[in-house]
Design an enzyme around this catalytic site. Structure first.
Site, PDB file in Angstrom:
ATOM      1  N   HIS B 142       0.873  -1.175   0.000  1.00 48.62           N
ATOM      2  CA  HIS B 142       0.000   0.000   0.000  1.00 48.62           C
ATOM      3  C   HIS B 142       0.919   1.236   0.000  1.00 48.62           C
ATOM      4  CE1 HIS B 142      -2.857   2.910   1.781  1.00 48.62           C
ATOM      5  NE2 HIS B 142      -3.814   2.083   1.430  1.00 48.62           N
ATOM      6  N   ASP B 219       3.140  -5.120   7.952  1.00 41.79           N
ATOM      7  CA  ASP B 219       1.938  -4.288   7.898  1.00 41.79           C
ATOM      8  C   ASP B 219       0.730  -5.210   8.014  1.00 41.79           C
ATOM      9  OD1 ASP B 219      -0.258  -2.790   7.237  1.00 41.79           O
ATOM     10  OD2 ASP B 219       0.548  -2.018   5.349  1.00 41.79           O
ATOM     11  N   GLN B 222      -4.402  -5.416   6.853  1.00 38.38           N
ATOM     12  CA  GLN B 222      -5.384  -6.287   6.188  1.00 38.38           C
ATOM     13  C   GLN B 222      -5.401  -7.703   6.752  1.00 38.38           C
ATOM     14  OE1 GLN B 222      -7.602  -5.274   4.015  1.00 38.38           O
ATOM     15  NE2 GLN B 222      -6.796  -3.216   3.746  1.00 38.38           N
ATOM     16  N   LYS B 245     -10.272  -1.181  10.644  1.00 42.23           N
ATOM     17  CA  LYS B 245     -10.472  -2.299   9.715  1.00 42.23           C
ATOM     18  C   LYS B 245     -10.892  -3.569  10.453  1.00 42.23           C
ATOM     19  CE  LYS B 245      -7.220  -0.585   6.271  1.00 42.23           C
ATOM     20  NZ  LYS B 245      -8.017   0.090   5.245  1.00 42.23           N
ATOM     21  N   CYS B 383      -4.801   2.578  -3.649  1.00 40.67           N
ATOM     22  CA  CYS B 383      -3.532   3.053  -3.074  1.00 40.67           C
ATOM     23  C   CYS B 383      -2.403   2.080  -3.351  1.00 40.67           C
ATOM     24  CB  CYS B 383      -3.654   3.312  -1.568  1.00 40.67           C
ATOM     25  SG  CYS B 383      -4.769   4.650  -1.181  1.00 40.67           S
TER      26      CYS B 383
END
Lengths: 150, 425
Positions: B142, B219, B222, B245, B383
């Site tokens: 991202h 990261d 997600q 999220k 993104c």
């Protein structure tokens, strides 16, 4: 659904599938790039002006149906128009998309472009419809920086 | 809702028989927004990779805070402030448990994954990355896991190296191994791709990075909503995620960092709450995590996040993940049958994200027509412009599923695509 039909009118779909004046113009005095980062639309608009009159205007690139059709119909509407008339048409077009206020003179100026009236109901798509127009203005002003509608 | 917590391993067939079968019908009522209509139709919310919807328990936790618990934290000697402090620190401990960190001092509250990455790039990167050093990223990142490193590289004179992906959207691990070298300071990779859904083998990648002497940042923006996370098993040095999220509020997120690394890092922002003593000559800083939490933090956000983690744990991430995989298979099968539709990103290990393009319609037009059918999906580059460039496309349409989505949502999407075909086909 009626709003969607207003947005994707037959004329718009036709121009989106078979864009007119869709080619480069090697001998054009002016060209500019337009980019709509929101949906990834990228256009290049070419224009040749002689004695204050748009002698030829064309475009290349890829984009959504609204931006492609708008570019295509813009080239048809502006060919042979004086720069002053082109500016007046753009202003009427912009009014049509944003305020919906238009007088009889606008209707006359807009002609076929009036089919874009449905875009007003989809505010996030107004930028798609105006991308080619802003890019043309940049080309006429000889702006080197790419136009961004976001 | 009766809940049994059962340990099961993902990717090994169906959940163990001890776990009661998950049905979204049992929990959809917990989400006020899912009861709404869009353009007069049932709302099929399929943009969960952008943000998740919030259960009543989270909304109630935030309301309760402002109704009966609101005070500033730390240093207050009155009851309300002491209670607010205790609740805020309990939220930190809740996060520690959820990702299995060793100590709650390893948990820094930030605005979101983006701020967490910027914090690491500025603080750790500023102190440790020098001219000629290398940072490895991947094509799947991202923009939030690209731009902060680019800014750091520019400041420090460092170099970014990028792991390529294959045609199905998986990282090329042999290329990754070749990129690792003694100049590699950090490997910063996404756990799950937001654009394609690819699940990266982070555990293995961390091991390889450590063997080369590099630190690692994962990261988890997600992955946290879909996979059970154990930062000690992954063995990464930094792990970041956003609360919104995973059913939490916006504006709250988490940076996890191994304690010795975190304590050695210089402050990120200066202000109140992050100091020990201040004079005009010199300031000494509080230990982590307070050192990285200058100013009044997002207290209600932290409480809301803790409530969200309670809610998710109550259902069980194993059951959530198992159900989402079933729904993903159902959706992929249905979408594959739509004429002219191509799914972009078909990794063997995939979270419930489906990016697709239609031969006859631009993603943006697809999104507008689907909206008219009550279907909310995302269109654009997500993104992830490097991913789009890899496939030579300007944009995709993306449906991203959550545990509260149903087959009915997927069917509504497929029906909506029929409408697209009607207009454009």
């Amino acid at each position: 659904m009626s709003d969607l039909r207003e947005l994707y009118q037959e004329v718009i779909l036709d121009h989106a599938k078979k864009p007119r004046n869709f080619h480069t113009m090697p001998d054009s005095a002016h060209a500019a790039d337009g980019h709509n980062p929101l949906c990834g639309d990228r256009l290049r608009v070419f224009v040749r002006v002689e004695n204050g009159v748009i002698e030829d205007v064309s475009f290349t690139g890829s984009g959504c149906a609204i931006s492609t059709a708008s570019a295509s119909m813009m080239t048809e509407a502006l060919n042979g128009k004086s720069l002053a008339d082109a500016q007046a048409i753009f202003e009427s077009f912009h009014n049509l998309l944003t305020t919906g206020n238009h007088a009889d003179k606008d209707e006359e100026l807009l002609g076929k472009l009036a089919v874009f009236g449905g875009v007003r109901e989809f505010p996030v798509r107004v930028k798609c419809a105006t991308l080619a127009w802003h890019t043309l203005q940049a080309a006429l002003q000889g702006s080197a920086a790419p136009v961004k509608t976001e | 809702m009766a809940v049994t917590t059962v340990k099961s391993t993902r990717g090994q067939g169906s959940p163990t028989p001890l776990a009661p079968a998950f049905s979204p019908d049992d929990i959809r009522g917990d989400f006020p927004i899912l009861q709404l209509t869009a353009h007069g139709r049932r709302l099929a919310y399929l943009d969960n990779a952008a943000t998740s919807q919030k259960p009543q328990a989270v909304i109630a936790a935030i309301t309760r805070f402002y109704n009966s618990q609101n005070a500033n934290i730390h240093r207050g000697v009155y009851q309300l402030s002491m209670e607010a402090t205790a609740t805020y620190e309990a939220a930190r401990e809740r996060v520690r448990q959820f990702i299995n960190a060793t100590d709650s001092r390893e948990i820094v509250f930030v605005r979101g994954a983006t701020e967490a990455i910027n914090l690491v790039a500025t603080s750790w990167g500023g102190a440790n990355v020098r001219s000629g050093d290398e940072i490895i990223l991947s094509t799947l990142e991202h923009h939030s896991n690209i731009v902060p490193w680019q800014m750091l590289a520019k400041r420090a004179g460092a170099v970014l190296r990028v792991i390529p992906i294959n045609d199905v959207g998986e990282l090329c691990l042999d290329e990754y191994e070749k990129l690792l070298n003694p100049r590699t300071r950090l490997v910063a990779i996404t756990h799950v791709s937001n654009a394609l859904g690819t699940i990266n083998p982070v555990q293995r990648m961390v091991r390889l990075a450590h063997a080369a002497g590099a630190l690692t940042l994962v990261d988890g923006a997600q992955s946290v909503p879909h996979l059970p996370i154990d930062v000690r098993a992954i063995d990464c040095d930094f792990f970041v995620f956003s609360g919104h999220k995973i059913c939490g509020p916006t504006g709250i997120g988490v940076l996890y960092a191994r304690e010795p690394i975190l304590q050695a890092m210089p402050p990120y922002q200066g202000g109140g709450d992050m100091i020990e003593t201040v004079t005009f000559d010199q300031t000494t800083y509080a230990p982590a995590p307070q050192k990285f939490e200058a100013g009044t933090p997002n207290i209600s956000g932290a409480l809301g996040l803790a409530a969200a983690l309670d809610y998710i744990t109550g259902i069980g991430l194993d059951r959530i993940g198992g159900y989402e995989q079933q729904l993903l298979l159902y959706a992929q099968e249905k979408l594959t049958r739509v004429k002219g539709l191509k799914i972009v990103g078909t990794a063997a290990e995939k979270a419930a994200v489906i990016s697709f393009v239609l031969a006859y319609a631009h993603p943006h037009d697809v999104g507008t027509i689907l909206d008219g059918q009550g279907v909310a999906i995302r269109t654009g580059h997500h993104c992830c412009q490097p991913v789009m460039d890899r496939y030579g496309i300007p944009a995709t349409a993306r449906a991203s599923l959550a545990f509260y989505n149903t087959r009915e949502d997927v069917d509504q999407l497929v029906l909506g695509l029929e409408k697209v075909k009607e207009v454009f086909g």
